[in-house]
Motif scaffolding. Structure first.
Motif, PDB file in Angstrom:
ATOM      1  N   ALA A   1      37.792 -18.362   2.144  1.00  0.00           N
ATOM      2  CA  ALA A   1      37.241 -19.708   1.948  1.00  0.00           C
ATOM      3  C   ALA A   1      35.746 -19.722   2.267  1.00  0.00           C
ATOM      4  O   ALA A   1      34.945 -20.277   1.515  1.00  0.00           O
ATOM      5  CB  ALA A   1      37.988 -20.711   2.824  1.00  0.00           C
ATOM      6  N   HIS A   2      35.398 -19.074   3.365  1.00  0.00           N
ATOM      7  CA  HIS A   2      33.989 -19.049   3.773  1.00  0.00           C
ATOM      8  C   HIS A   2      33.134 -18.332   2.730  1.00  0.00           C
ATOM      9  O   HIS A   2      32.088 -18.824   2.308  1.00  0.00           O
ATOM     10  CB  HIS A   2      33.874 -18.342   5.125  1.00  0.00           C
ATOM     11  CG  HIS A   2      32.454 -18.123   5.559  1.00  0.00           C
ATOM     12  ND1 HIS A   2      31.686 -19.127   6.126  1.00  0.00           N
ATOM     13  CD2 HIS A   2      31.654 -17.032   5.475  1.00  0.00           C
ATOM     14  CE1 HIS A   2      30.491 -18.653   6.383  1.00  0.00           C
ATOM     15  NE2 HIS A   2      30.430 -17.384   6.005  1.00  0.00           N
TER      16      HIS A   2
ATOM     17  N   LEU B   1      35.835 -18.083  13.538  1.00  0.00           N
ATOM     18  CA  LEU B   1      35.754 -17.426  12.234  1.00  0.00           C
ATOM     19  C   LEU B   1      35.043 -16.082  12.363  1.00  0.00           C
ATOM     20  O   LEU B   1      33.920 -16.003  12.861  1.00  0.00           O
ATOM     21  CB  LEU B   1      34.985 -18.323  11.256  1.00  0.00           C
ATOM     22  CG  LEU B   1      34.769 -17.708   9.863  1.00  0.00           C
ATOM     23  CD1 LEU B   1      36.071 -17.673   9.078  1.00  0.00           C
ATOM     24  CD2 LEU B   1      33.716 -18.475   9.098  1.00  0.00           C
TER      25      LEU B   1
ATOM     26  N   TYR C   1      39.039 -24.448   3.644  1.00  0.00           N
ATOM     27  CA  TYR C   1      40.206 -23.669   4.072  1.00  0.00           C
ATOM     28  C   TYR C   1      41.478 -24.221   3.432  1.00  0.00           C
ATOM     29  O   TYR C   1      42.316 -23.468   2.935  1.00  0.00           O
ATOM     30  CB  TYR C   1      40.331 -23.716   5.600  1.00  0.00           C
ATOM     31  CG  TYR C   1      41.578 -23.026   6.099  1.00  0.00           C
ATOM     32  CD1 TYR C   1      41.574 -21.664   6.357  1.00  0.00           C
ATOM     33  CD2 TYR C   1      42.768 -23.734   6.265  1.00  0.00           C
ATOM     34  CE1 TYR C   1      42.725 -21.029   6.781  1.00  0.00           C
ATOM     35  CE2 TYR C   1      43.921 -23.101   6.685  1.00  0.00           C
ATOM     36  CZ  TYR C   1      43.894 -21.746   6.937  1.00  0.00           C
ATOM     37  OH  TYR C   1      45.032 -21.111   7.340  1.00  0.00           O
TER      38      TYR C   1
ATOM     39  N   ALA D   1      40.683 -17.937   5.918  1.00  0.00           N
ATOM     40  CA  ALA D   1      39.430 -18.586   6.321  1.00  0.00           C
ATOM     41  C   ALA D   1      38.225 -17.776   5.847  1.00  0.00           C
ATOM     42  O   ALA D   1      37.211 -18.351   5.427  1.00  0.00           O
ATOM     43  CB  ALA D   1      39.397 -18.752   7.840  1.00  0.00           C
TER      44      ALA D   1
ATOM     45  N   GLN E   1      44.170 -22.082   1.249  1.00  0.00           N
ATOM     46  CA  GLN E   1      45.531 -21.925   1.757  1.00  0.00           C
ATOM     47  C   GLN E   1      46.542 -22.491   0.767  1.00  0.00           C
ATOM     48  O   GLN E   1      47.600 -21.920   0.537  1.00  0.00           O
ATOM     49  CB  GLN E   1      45.702 -22.631   3.098  1.00  0.00           C
ATOM     50  CG  GLN E   1      47.100 -22.412   3.663  1.00  0.00           C
ATOM     51  CD  GLN E   1      47.465 -23.383   4.759  1.00  0.00           C
ATOM     52  OE1 GLN E   1      46.935 -23.300   5.845  1.00  0.00           O
ATOM     53  NE2 GLN E   1      48.363 -24.296   4.463  1.00  0.00           N
TER      54      GLN E   1
ATOM     55  N   GLN F   1      44.933 -22.374  10.479  1.00  0.00           N
ATOM     56  CA  GLN F   1      43.492 -22.255  10.335  1.00  0.00           C
ATOM     57  C   GLN F   1      42.860 -21.936  11.693  1.00  0.00           C
ATOM     58  O   GLN F   1      43.133 -22.616  12.677  1.00  0.00           O
ATOM     59  CB  GLN F   1      42.921 -23.583   9.820  1.00  0.00           C
ATOM     60  CG  GLN F   1      41.421 -23.538   9.639  1.00  0.00           C
ATOM     61  CD  GLN F   1      40.881 -24.833   9.051  1.00  0.00           C
ATOM     62  OE1 GLN F   1      41.563 -25.843   9.024  1.00  0.00           O
ATOM     63  NE2 GLN F   1      39.644 -24.781   8.588  1.00  0.00           N
TER      64      GLN F   1
END
Lengths: 204, 434
Positions: free
Chosen positions: A72-73, A22, A79, A69, A83, A16
């Motif tokens: 996920a965002h 990010l 995260y 990431a 994953q 991560q």
């Protein structure tokens, strides 16, 4: 039979990125496609699988920690959750950057009795890589996979979106040469195809 | 008996993939008829037809259709399970690639009957050709007003979405598939969110009708030709009606999909596929790798039907029929099958996660020539301790082929353990490989 199959894929877990690292790398088209995919489901969580396919396209065939990431965002999930999903499924490339072409050779029952091991040995000798490895020039990744469900075409393999079979050692050699001369990454093309079939005519 | 083609009748016609070609062969006559019927009448027809799920378990379809709430309080979902992963099976692949409109029409009829809003077709990630054909079919259907809002002016709205899997055999199990569709790891659930059956609370915790591709494809046939006619197919069997597509592969001359009526002897299926190549017939796995293996003698007396196959201690399963010639090493085959399940076990239940790996280790030892006295007994013990002790049938499916191989070919296992090598010269089995 001298060498036996490894159980499981040789996964290295993606890492991560730190929150401040990010970066949002999806292209404009990627953002649009993701919005269209999200609209197919009652919540954003359900879009994790299509989102990961999309990220695989956007990130050149490799789901790095950064790619995960970003998914996920964009889907407002953690995260760890994304994953966890990405590492469960075998078609997501989470271990390392795959080669330009990922050769997925079926060695399951029907291919097993129809000469898949000879093809495996030939590929290992020809490319100098084994299950889960990528050639030094970044051209090929070899994976021995479970049933591709094209048993009428055994022994068979999948490269990108296409199935090839029944293969002989000669047709295998010819296929490898053809792939060597293919500039386009079949790995990225495959992910792009998967995203495309999930979108309706008007959504593309 | 020969082939009896209901679903695959036009599968070789490239135009059948287009809406015009599908309509030219009588397609989309069932949907207008169904939309004019009472919803309960369609469900009754499916019941009277005796349609059973074609995915492997063979549960009566009407149980699911009739179990869906009759009054609409919330969203109703439909799922088509096109996550075909059972080794030896490739019938859904052919239906998706060559007959996509049958699925679209079938799902729309089912959607109407159970008050569905959205249907998801969960296709395994590898099936790109099938997914592309289905995508074209869905787009054409939308353009022709056969999907979407106000279908054929009847006020019925229905959408179909394609959801691509990403490589997991486990997701073919219905609760794992729903987990996967909800964006999770593809692991099964003993009880879906809060209810025992998907029809009460399935995907997104809403009532869900989930069926295999072939099951949905049968719906237009039943509506069009009537339940009575459908039920007359396979009438010689105890409780299996209609036709079944078998994917025949292995050591046969003409591998491929063959659609036959229930009640056909298994031997005829082999003959349809051009007989065995490279030697005499030794064994057959009639319904995909999960079902027990049977001997050549059993092939001669087996009748294809859900109950009939249990007389030879096997099953119809998903219809992935593999034939093996006399040069097949059954121990190595059991090993390869065990590796498959070890690789595909999702890891949720300990007996399956650990047991499949133990089976592989013992079988590997035997195959490498290091078999010890008692290994076969240990293998049997490990397998029987997986059987029935996992949430989903993957555990059972991992145990049955190994248990059956030991039961049917004990001498091969014993020989391996005693002599450190196979009693079968398996080289000639490769003769005739195209």
């Amino acid at each position: 039979m001298s060498e036996l199959l490894q159980i499981g894929s040789p996964n290295q877990r993606p890492r991560q990125p730190r929150a401040e690292d990010l970066k949002l790398n999806f292209s404009e088209q990627g953002v649009k496609d993701l919005a269209a995919l999200v609209s197919h489901y009652p919540n954003k969580k359900a879009c994790i699988l299509p989102g990961l396919w999309l990220a695989q396209r956007e990130y050149g065939g490799f789901l790095s920690g950064e790619a995960i990431a970003e998914v996920a965002h964009r889907l407002e999930r953690s995260y760890a959750e994304v994953q966890g999903v990405a590492t469960f499924y075998s078609l997501y490339n989470v271990a390392h950057q795959p080669g330009r072409h990922k050769i997925e050779l079926c060695t399951c029952l029907c291919c097993h009795i129809n000469g898949a091991w000879n093809l495996r040995d030939r590929l290992v000798a020809k490319l100098g890589i084994r299950h889960g490895e990528t050639t030094a020039d970044g051209m090929f990744t070899l994976e021995e996979v479970e049933c591709l469900n094209a048993c009428d075409r055994a022994p068979c393999m999948q490269v990108g979106s296409d199935y090839y079979g029944p293969l002989t050692e000669e047709s295998l050699d010819a296929l490898i040469e053809k792939l060597r001369n293919t500039e386009e990454s079949t790995v990225v093309q495959y992910a792009a195809d998967v995203v495309k079939v999930q979108l309706r005519n008007g959504e593309i | 008996m020969a082939e009896y083609k209901l679903l695959l009748e036009h599968s070789h016609d490239p135009l059948f993939k287009t809406l015009a070609g599908y309509k030219a062969t009588g397609g989309y006559t069932a949907l207008p008829k169904a939309l004019g019927m009472e919803r309960s009448a369609i469900i009754d027809a499916v019941k009277a037809a005796g349609l059973r799920g074609r995915g492997g378990a063979g549960a009566p379809a009407a149980l699911k259709w009739g179990g869906m709430p009759k009054e609409k309080k919330t969203q109703h979902y439909l799922i088509c399970n096109a996550d075909e992963g059972e080794p030896g099976t490739f019938k859904d692949k052919e239906l998706l690639e060559n007959c996509p409109f049958e699925l679209v029409e079938g799902m729309t009829i089912a959607g109407y009957a159970v008050l569905g809003d959205v249907g998801y077709v969960y296709i395994r990630g590898e099936y790109m050709d099938g997914a592309k054909a289905l995508r074209n079919a869905i787009d054409e259907a939308y353009a022709a007003g056969l999907l979407g809002k106000n279908i054929l002016g009847t006020g019925f709205d229905f959408d179909i979405q394609i959801h691509m899997g990403a490589g997991s055999y486990e997701c073919g199990e219905e609760t794992a598939l729903m987990s996967s569709l909800m964006g999770e790891r593809g692991m099964p659930r003993l009880k879906f969110p809060s209810a025992p059956f998907p029809v009460i609370s399935g995907v997104f915790e809403k009532p869900t009708l989930i069926h295999n591709v072939e099951s949905y494809c049968n719906a237009p046939v039943i509506v069009n030709k009537g339940a009575e006619w459908f039920a007359s197919l396979g009438a010689t069997t105890k409780n299996s009606r209609g036709t079944k597509i078998f994917s025949v592969s292995g050591h046969v001359n003409k591998p491929g999909n063959y659609e036959i009526e229930f009640g056909t002897p298994l031997r005829e299926l082999l003959e349809l596929a051009g007989g065995v190549r490279g030697g005499k017939l030794k064994a057959c796995i009639p319904g995909g790798s999960s079902v027990p293996v049977i001997t050549a003698e059993d092939v001669d007396r087996a009748i294809i039907g859900y109950e009939e196959m249990s007389e030879v201690k096997s099953m119809v399963g998903s219809g992935g029929c593999m034939f093996f010639n006399e040069h097949t090493d059954m121990v190595k085959l059991a090993w390869r099958s065990a590796v498959f399940y070890a690789n595909e076990s999702c890891g949720k239940c300990t007996p399956c996660r650990e047991g499949t790996r133990w089976m592989v280790q013992i079988l590997e030892r035997i195959c490498k020539g290091g078999g010890r006295p008692g290994d076969v007994e240990m293998l049997r013990q490990v397998a029987s301790q997986i059987d029935g002790r996992s949430f989903c049938p993957l555990g059972d499916a991992a145990a049955w082929p190994v248990l059956a191989a030991i039961r049917v070919f004990p001498q091969e296992f014993e020989y391996y353990c005693q002599h450190g090598k196979s009693m079968i010269d398996s080289k000639p089995s490769l003769v005739g490989v195209p």
